[in-house]
Design a protein around this motif. Sequence first.
Motif, short mmCIF file in Angstrom:
data_model
loop_
_atom_site.label_atom_id
_atom_site.label_comp_id
_atom_site.label_asym_id
_atom_site.label_seq_id
_atom_site.Cartn_x
_atom_site.Cartn_y
_atom_site.Cartn_z
N ASP A 73 3.16 74.56 -33.83
CA ASP A 73 2.78 75.62 -32.89
C ASP A 73 1.30 75.59 -32.56
O ASP A 73 0.88 76.00 -31.48
N LEU A 74 0.52 75.10 -33.50
CA LEU A 74 -0.92 74.97 -33.25
C LEU A 74 -1.17 73.83 -32.26
O LEU A 74 -1.96 73.97 -31.31
N LEU A 75 -0.48 72.73 -32.47
CA LEU A 75 -0.62 71.58 -31.58
C LEU A 75 -0.24 71.99 -30.15
O LEU A 75 -0.92 71.63 -29.19
N ARG A 76 0.82 72.76 -30.04
CA ARG A 76 1.22 73.27 -28.71
C ARG A 76 0.09 74.08 -28.10
O ARG A 76 -0.23 73.94 -26.92
N GLY A 77 -0.53 74.92 -28.91
CA GLY A 77 -1.64 75.76 -28.43
C GLY A 77 -2.80 74.91 -27.96
O GLY A 77 -3.42 75.20 -26.93
#
Length: 254
Positions: A73-77
Amino acid sequence: MEALLSQFTFLSDQALQGNKNFDPSAMEDLMKLFEIESYKAWAALELVEEKQVKGAEITMPILSFDQMGLKDDLLRGIYNYGFEKPSAIQQRAVMPIINGRDVIAQAQSGTRKTSMIALTICQVVDTASREVQALILSPTRELASQTEKVIRTIGDFMNIQAHACIGGKSVGEDIRKLENGVHVVSGTPGRVCDMIKRRTLRTRAIKLLILDESDEMLSRGFKDQIYDVYRHLPPELQEIVLGAKSEKGGGGKV
Ligand SMILES: Nc1ncnc2c1ncn2[C@@H]1O[C@H](COP(=O)(O)OP(=O)(O)OP(=O)(O)O)[C@@H](O)[C@H]1O
């Protein structure tokens, strides 16, 4: 003391350019500025100065965000925010911080340190808990707010709760936000100190402290307040000290 020193990863502009002959005395500006005796970064820096320890390991740059082992989810952000490739400091500072190292980095402004802070914080915070786990101190309200905004944007898919604790804003709002529970506080030393003393900002779960533009904070006379904050933080704290080399040279006015 040697053990203390080995806790740190040092990064400087030279190291960021991959210069293997990195000389710790390049960190002189920061060394001069940290006068707080019980402060472990200062102790480590003194040791470097005394012995000219060539302890500054050159960390291997990680050239893509995908290789950093970040939460999905961080990578997506990060990608959603428009980042494609990590900047030099992001390539070298993110992994040591995620791996729990204390890091002292001196890099000029504009090297994308703010985003580096934001993404490492998002990685280390456990969103299952509602306690404050990371604290960032900055010299100005603008910088503290900017950092909080970047954390909220990059951490959007992870539901990171961040709050800017800065002078000039409503104390009531600070109290309300902090009592609701946030993961990260980004603030200026005076207001953060005030919130800690009121016991509204609870420090027991803070595992990561970041002093952003630390040279600027000290030259603005925040030393006592920073020290006050320190006294309330858990002893097994991970510390990140960032400095922007003074444009004028000479390293500030302290
Ligand atoms: N890896 C990256 N790829 C693309 N854009 C980035 C990257 N890192 C940061 N940015 C963008 O660059 C701008 C500036 O970044 P940031 O705020 O992190 O630091 P800065 O202003 O360069 O200064 P400092 O290093 O002093 O914090 C922001 O708009 C940010 O979104």
